[in-house]
Scaffold this active site. Structure first.
Site, short mmCIF file in Angstrom:
data_model
loop_
_atom_site.label_atom_id
_atom_site.label_comp_id
_atom_site.label_asym_id
_atom_site.label_seq_id
_atom_site.Cartn_x
_atom_site.Cartn_y
_atom_site.Cartn_z
N HIS A 63 0.87 -1.08 0.13
CA HIS A 63 -0.11 0.09 -0.12
C HIS A 63 0.94 1.18 -0.05
O HIS A 63 2.00 1.09 -0.11
CB HIS A 63 -0.77 0.05 1.09
CG HIS A 63 -0.09 0.18 2.48
ND1 HIS A 63 0.55 -0.92 2.94
CD2 HIS A 63 -0.33 1.00 3.25
CE1 HIS A 63 1.05 -0.58 4.26
NE2 HIS A 63 0.36 0.80 4.62
N HIS A 65 1.27 3.98 1.98
CA HIS A 65 1.66 4.79 3.26
C HIS A 65 3.22 4.86 3.16
O HIS A 65 3.80 4.04 2.47
CB HIS A 65 1.17 4.00 4.56
CG HIS A 65 -0.25 4.30 4.86
ND1 HIS A 65 -1.00 3.57 5.73
CD2 HIS A 65 -0.95 5.51 4.77
CE1 HIS A 65 -2.21 4.16 5.93
NE2 HIS A 65 -2.05 5.32 5.32
N ASP A 67 5.65 4.76 4.94
CA ASP A 67 6.69 3.56 5.60
C ASP A 67 7.03 2.43 4.88
O ASP A 67 7.50 1.82 5.28
CB ASP A 67 6.35 3.35 7.11
CG ASP A 67 4.89 3.05 7.33
OD1 ASP A 67 3.99 3.26 6.52
OD2 ASP A 67 4.77 2.07 8.28
N HIS A 68 6.07 2.28 3.87
CA HIS A 68 6.12 1.20 3.09
C HIS A 68 6.73 1.64 1.62
O HIS A 68 7.25 0.63 0.62
CB HIS A 68 4.72 0.47 2.90
CG HIS A 68 4.42 -0.18 4.06
ND1 HIS A 68 4.38 -1.51 4.36
CD2 HIS A 68 3.82 0.41 5.21
CE1 HIS A 68 3.80 -1.50 5.61
NE2 HIS A 68 3.47 -0.64 5.97
N HIS A 140 -7.46 -2.07 5.67
CA HIS A 140 -6.55 -1.18 6.50
C HIS A 140 -7.39 0.37 6.11
O HIS A 140 -8.47 0.32 5.61
CB HIS A 140 -5.31 -0.98 5.60
CG HIS A 140 -4.16 -0.43 6.50
ND1 HIS A 140 -4.06 -0.10 7.81
CD2 HIS A 140 -3.29 0.41 6.07
CE1 HIS A 140 -3.22 0.64 8.04
NE2 HIS A 140 -2.51 1.12 7.04
N ASP A 211 -0.33 -4.16 5.92
CA ASP A 211 -1.14 -3.51 7.22
C ASP A 211 -2.61 -3.98 6.96
O ASP A 211 -3.23 -3.59 6.16
CB ASP A 211 -1.04 -2.17 7.15
CG ASP A 211 0.50 -1.60 7.56
OD1 ASP A 211 1.25 -2.52 7.61
OD2 ASP A 211 0.68 -0.56 7.75
N HIS A 269 6.42 -5.55 11.70
CA HIS A 269 5.77 -4.35 11.67
C HIS A 269 5.49 -4.03 13.19
O HIS A 269 4.47 -3.84 13.67
CB HIS A 269 4.42 -4.28 10.84
CG HIS A 269 3.98 -2.88 10.45
ND1 HIS A 269 2.97 -1.98 11.18
CD2 HIS A 269 4.17 -2.14 9.32
CE1 HIS A 269 2.72 -1.13 10.54
NE2 HIS A 269 3.72 -1.19 9.33
#
Length: 313
Positions: A63, A65, A67-68, A140, A211, A269
């Site tokens: 996805h 976000h 942090d990914h 998510h 997530d 995670h």
């Protein structure tokens, strides 16, 4: 099959954990590496491993976000400097290509290799003679996918003594039989591969979940998988927060693995709220539900061998 975790933290980096990135090493199977997510500073983490960026063949993004994905432009750029020439395929949700392309355009980045973008939808996103990869939406706060990587059945081992009894000489004919080809001997007799090879072996299956809160899709993707990689951002004490933020607890991850009849579970995670001394209790809680549970730390290395998951300490 080998798994090496490059980042196991949630949301932002900490002193103990970098942001999300996981390498699936397929060096024996196809001579390449697949990445799952590419959080900030993933290329820095790779410097501390034996992974060669030019060997990275595919990147699967769960996805969008930060942090990914924030490590993606830097990694792709450095891959050029490090001799990358072969095509690289990036799988991810709608908007990923636009974001990466904008980053390159603004920074005037030039790559020495082509990129193929695959906009992921539910179903099969990749298939060849060795592997099939299925994607499914999780639950998510933004669209997020889990990936199920299935290795297709492997050719059974060659029964050499049986082949010798049938008069097959040493040399390339044995190799052909092992690869499923029928052969003709000098005396005109045909030796069939099926008669001198063991039945095909079932390949392994690994599920990498992005997530997600506890959901049926996670269970479906994990069904009978040899290894499931599942987030554990929260613990049972904060379960009331997990679902509202679109995340799972360690206990919920264990429930997914149990209900899916998976072989092994790797938890990652991990929120920075958990200190190193908390992890033993978190793992014990997961093991009470699913005994074959592991915790991943940055640079944790797991190998699937002889139906067992082995962790390099």
């Amino acid at each position: 099959m080998q798994l090496q975790f490059l980042g196991t933290g949630a949301g932002m980096p900490s002193k103990e954990r970098n942001t999300s990135a996981l390498a699936l090493k397929l060096l024996e199977e196809r001579g390449t590496v697949w990445l799952f997510d590419c959080g900030e500073a993933t290329q820095h983490q790779i410097l501390h491993t034996t992974i060669r960026p030019r060997k990275v063949e595919k990147i699967f993004i769960t996805h969008l976000h930060g942090d990914h994905i924030f490590g993606l432009p830097g990694f792709l750029s450095s891959r050029s400097f490090l001799g990358g020439e072969d095509i690289l395929t990036i799988y991810g949700p709608k908007g990923l290509k636009e974001w990466v392309t904008a980053s390159f355009n603004v920074s005037k980045t030039h790559l020495t290799y082509p990129i193929e973008y695959v906009e992921v939808q539910e179903g099969v996103v990749f298939e060849d003679e060795q592997f099939i990869v299925n994607a499914q939406l999780l639950e998510h706060v933004i669209p997020c996918y889990g990936y199920r990587v299935e290795q297709k059945p492997l050719q059974g081992e060659l029964l050499i003594e049986k082949a010798k009894e049938l008069g097959v000489p040493k040399g390339p004919l044995l190799g052909k039989l092992k690869n499923g080809e029928d052969i003709t001997l000098e005396d005109g007799r045909t030796v069939y591969s099926r008669d001198v090879t063991a039945p095909p072996k079932k390949g392994y299956t690994i599920t990498v979940l992005g997530d997600t809160k506890y959901c049926d899709s996670a269970i479906k993707l994990s069904e009978n998988a040899n290894v499931v990689v599942h987030e554990a951002t929260f613990d049972h004490k904060t379960e009331h927060l997990a679902a509202s933020y679109g995340h799972s607890t360690n206990v919920e991850a264990a429930r997914v693995a149990k209900e899916a009849n998976a072989g092994f579970l790797i938890l990652n995670h991990i929120s920075s709220r958990f200190l190193p001394h908390d992890l033993e209790d978190l793992l014990l809680e997961a093991k009470e539900i699913f005994p074959n549970s592991f915790f991943a730390n940055d640079f944790s290395h797991f190998e699937w061998k002889n139906s067992e998951l082995l962790e390099d300490k």
